[in-house]
Design an enzyme around this catalytic site. Sequence first.
Site, PDB file in Angstrom:
ATOM      1  N   CYS A 140     -14.069   0.979   4.788  1.00  0.00           N
ATOM      2  CA  CYS A 140     -13.269  -0.121   5.345  1.00  0.00           C
ATOM      3  C   CYS A 140     -14.027  -0.905   6.421  1.00  0.00           C
ATOM      4  CB  CYS A 140     -11.966   0.412   5.922  1.00  0.00           C
ATOM      5  SG  CYS A 140     -10.984   1.270   4.693  1.00  0.00           S
TER       6      CYS A 140
ATOM      7  N   HIS B 293      -8.641  -5.337   9.775  1.00  0.00           N
ATOM      8  CA  HIS B 293      -8.751  -4.745   8.427  1.00  0.00           C
ATOM      9  C   HIS B 293      -7.352  -4.581   7.827  1.00  0.00           C
ATOM     10  CE1 HIS B 293      -9.576  -2.199   5.118  1.00  0.00           C
ATOM     11  NE2 HIS B 293      -9.034  -1.129   5.670  1.00  0.00           N
TER      12      HIS B 293
ATOM     13  N   ASN C  32      -4.808  -2.872   0.118  1.00  0.00           N
ATOM     14  CA  ASN C  32      -6.032  -2.558   0.858  1.00  0.00           C
ATOM     15  C   ASN C  32      -7.227  -2.707  -0.089  1.00  0.00           C
ATOM     16  OD1 ASN C  32      -8.135  -1.454   2.315  1.00  0.00           O
ATOM     17  ND2 ASN C  32      -7.049   0.424   2.871  1.00  0.00           N
TER      18      ASN C  32
HETATM   19  N1  ACO Z   1       6.746   6.244  -2.751  1.00  0.00           N
HETATM   20  C1  ACO Z   1       7.812   6.943  -2.374  1.00  0.00           C
HETATM   21  N2  ACO Z   1       7.729   8.004  -1.527  1.00  0.00           N
HETATM   22  C2  ACO Z   1       6.511   8.338  -1.069  1.00  0.00           C
HETATM   23  C3  ACO Z   1       5.351   7.629  -1.439  1.00  0.00           C
HETATM   24  C4  ACO Z   1       5.510   6.547  -2.337  1.00  0.00           C
HETATM   25  N3  ACO Z   1       4.459   5.789  -2.747  1.00  0.00           N
HETATM   26  N4  ACO Z   1       4.294   8.203  -0.822  1.00  0.00           N
HETATM   27  C5  ACO Z   1       4.769   9.230  -0.086  1.00  0.00           C
HETATM   28  N5  ACO Z   1       6.098   9.308  -0.244  1.00  0.00           N
HETATM   29  C6  ACO Z   1       7.028  10.254   0.373  1.00  0.00           C
HETATM   30  C7  ACO Z   1       6.357  11.541   0.797  1.00  0.00           C
HETATM   31  O1  ACO Z   1       6.287  12.406  -0.296  1.00  0.00           O
HETATM   32  C8  ACO Z   1       7.316  12.024   1.885  1.00  0.00           C
HETATM   33  O2  ACO Z   1       8.411  12.631   1.258  1.00  0.00           O
HETATM   34  P1  ACO Z   1       9.098  13.947   1.911  1.00  0.00           P
HETATM   35  O3  ACO Z   1       9.567  13.507   3.266  1.00  0.00           O
HETATM   36  O4  ACO Z   1      10.186  14.261   0.947  1.00  0.00           O
HETATM   37  O5  ACO Z   1       7.996  14.975   1.960  1.00  0.00           O
HETATM   38  C9  ACO Z   1       7.812  10.747   2.525  1.00  0.00           C
HETATM   39  O6  ACO Z   1       7.541   9.686   1.589  1.00  0.00           O
HETATM   40  C10 ACO Z   1       7.148  10.426   3.853  1.00  0.00           C
HETATM   41  O7  ACO Z   1       5.762  10.562   3.704  1.00  0.00           O
HETATM   42  P2  ACO Z   1       4.785  10.397   4.902  1.00  0.00           P
HETATM   43  O8  ACO Z   1       3.386  10.696   4.440  1.00  0.00           O
HETATM   44  O9  ACO Z   1       5.322  11.136   6.083  1.00  0.00           O
HETATM   45  O10 ACO Z   1       4.924   8.844   5.197  1.00  0.00           O
HETATM   46  P3  ACO Z   1       4.283   8.009   6.354  1.00  0.00           P
HETATM   47  O11 ACO Z   1       5.362   7.356   7.103  1.00  0.00           O
HETATM   48  O12 ACO Z   1       3.221   8.742   7.100  1.00  0.00           O
HETATM   49  O13 ACO Z   1       3.541   6.866   5.528  1.00  0.00           O
HETATM   50  C11 ACO Z   1       1.366   6.153   4.757  1.00  0.00           C
HETATM   51  C12 ACO Z   1       2.487   7.179   4.637  1.00  0.00           C
HETATM   52  C13 ACO Z   1       1.895   4.810   4.253  1.00  0.00           C
HETATM   53  C14 ACO Z   1       0.214   6.613   3.843  1.00  0.00           C
HETATM   54  C15 ACO Z   1       0.942   6.056   6.214  1.00  0.00           C
HETATM   55  O14 ACO Z   1       0.661   7.311   6.762  1.00  0.00           O
HETATM   56  C16 ACO Z   1      -0.257   5.180   6.359  1.00  0.00           C
HETATM   57  O15 ACO Z   1      -0.228   3.997   6.117  1.00  0.00           O
HETATM   58  N6  ACO Z   1      -1.384   5.719   6.838  1.00  0.00           N
HETATM   59  C17 ACO Z   1      -2.605   4.983   6.952  1.00  0.00           C
HETATM   60  C18 ACO Z   1      -3.405   5.274   5.786  1.00  0.00           C
HETATM   61  C19 ACO Z   1      -4.199   4.118   5.290  1.00  0.00           C
HETATM   62  O16 ACO Z   1      -3.907   2.965   5.499  1.00  0.00           O
HETATM   63  N7  ACO Z   1      -5.236   4.450   4.550  1.00  0.00           N
HETATM   64  C20 ACO Z   1      -6.026   3.479   3.910  1.00  0.00           C
HETATM   65  C21 ACO Z   1      -7.442   3.767   4.005  1.00  0.00           C
HETATM   66  S1  ACO Z   1      -8.025   3.868   5.623  1.00  0.00           S
HETATM   67  C22 ACO Z   1      -7.915   2.413   6.226  1.00  0.00           C
HETATM   68  O17 ACO Z   1      -8.089   1.475   5.502  1.00  0.00           O
HETATM   69  C23 ACO Z   1      -7.600   2.312   7.660  1.00  0.00           C
END
Ligand code: ACO
Length: 351
Positions: A112, A278, A308
Site C-alpha cells: 500500500c 491511501h 482498495n
Molecule cells: N460481510 C459480512 N460479515 C462480515 C464480513 C463481510 N464481508 N467480514 C467479516 N464479517 C463479520 C465477522 O465474521 C464478524 O462476525 P462475528 O461477530 O459473528 O464473529 C463481524 O463481521 C465483525 O468482524 P470484525 O472483523 O470484528 O469487523 P471490524 O469492525 O473489525 O471490520 C475490517 C473488519 C473492515 C476488515 C476492519 O477491521 C478494517 O477495515 N481493517 C483494516 C484492514 C484494511 O483496510 N486492510 C487493507 C489492507 S492494509 C491497508 O491498505 C491499510
Amino acid sequence: MRSVITGTGIGVPPHVVTNEALSRIMDTSDEWIRVRSGIQERHYAAPGQGSTDLGALAARQAIADAGLLPGDVDAVIFATMTPDHVLPGNGPLLQVALGLGDIPTFDIRQQCSGFLYGLELADLFIQSGRYRRVLLVGAEVHTPFMPWHLGWDTVIGLEVREITEAERMENTASRDRTVLFGDGAGAVVIEGRDGAAGLGPIRLHTDGGGAGVLTMPGASFKRRPFVSHAQIEAGETLPVMSGKEVFRSAVTLMPQVVREVCALSGVPVEALDLVLVHQANLRIIEGVQKALGLPPEKVPHNVERWGNTTAATLPILFHECRQNGLVQPGMTLVFTALGSGLHWGAALYRT
Ligand code: ACO
C-alpha cells in the site's frame, strides 16, 4: 530544482462489481460492506488481464498528459504486490508494451505504500541528475487471490449460477478480505523543474516487527514446493490480515507522519489544502482526517468506487482530483499511506 508531476493517468479494468453481486456468492451484504469500509463497488480485471496491462493503460495516458512520447521516459519505477510473474518483474514487460526502449526499470513492492516509496526514488533520481523523466506506476490485479471457482461468472455478471452451500461457505471464509479489494492502476510522470512547485519533504518508515499483521504465507520460497494444492486449500494464497491491528496502526501512524512532513517543511497542518490518504477503508480515511483536525472536504476519497487498489490508490486519487478540479495550481498537499510491511510514510507536494 524540484521533482514535479507533469502527467497522470489511470488504467480502468472492465468489470464493475457491486456489493450486491458479491452477496450472491457469499454471506455478506451491501450494508455490512458500506458501514465497515465505505466501499460500494470496485473494478475487476478481465480474465488474463494483468497488472502490467493495467499499468500500461495508465502509463500511456500519463505520458501523453505530460506532453511526452514513450521514448522520452528515462526510467521506470513499477510498484505492485500482484506482478504478472514472480520473475521477471513488471518493469521489463511494461517497457516492451509501451515501446520505451533500452531504459532501466525498477520493480518495487512496498504494497500500500508502494507509490510513496516510488516517489522517494523518483525524487532522488531527479535530484541527483541521474534521470530527468521518471515514469512511476502503481498497479494491482487482486482478483486472482479470490477463491471463487464457479462464482466468478456470477460476480462479473456474465452468468448467474446457483452457488452450492459448500462453495458459499468457502467464499464466506475469506469475506473479511475479499470484499475490500479492487483492481486498477495509476501512473505519474515526474520531471525536474525550477520553481516552487514540486515534491518534498518525504518521510518513510518501516516496522518489520509488524510484518505478520498483513501477510501472504503461501506461495513461499521457504516451502518445497513453493506453492501446493495443500496451501491453496488452506487459504494460504490469500493475504492473512489482522484487520483491527491494521486499522489501529493506520489511524495512528498516518496522522503522525503527516505531522512529520509538515514540521519538516514549516507548513502547519491546518494550512494544507488537501491530504490524499491511501484508500483502504473510509473509516480509516475519516479517522486520519479527524486526528489531523481537518475538515472532510480537505481529505477527498474515492474508495467507494474503487475499493482498495493497494499501490494504485494514491495515483488514481491524485488523477481524479486533477480531473475534477480539486487540485489547483499553488496548492500544498500531502500524500500518505500505510500497509503491509509495515511500511508507511508521507510526502508533501506543492502544485
Ligand atoms: N460481510 C459480512 N460479515 C462480515 C464480513 C463481510 N464481508 N467480514 C467479516 N464479517 C463479520 C465477522 O465474521 C464478524 O462476525 P462475528 O461477530 O459473528 O464473529 C463481524 O463481521 C465483525 O468482524 P470484525 O472483523 O470484528 O469487523 P471490524 O469492525 O473489525 O471490520 C475490517 C473488519 C473492515 C476488515 C476492519 O477491521 C478494517 O477495515 N481493517 C483494516 C484492514 C484494511 O483496510 N486492510 C487493507 C489492507 S492494509 C491497508 O491498505 C491499510
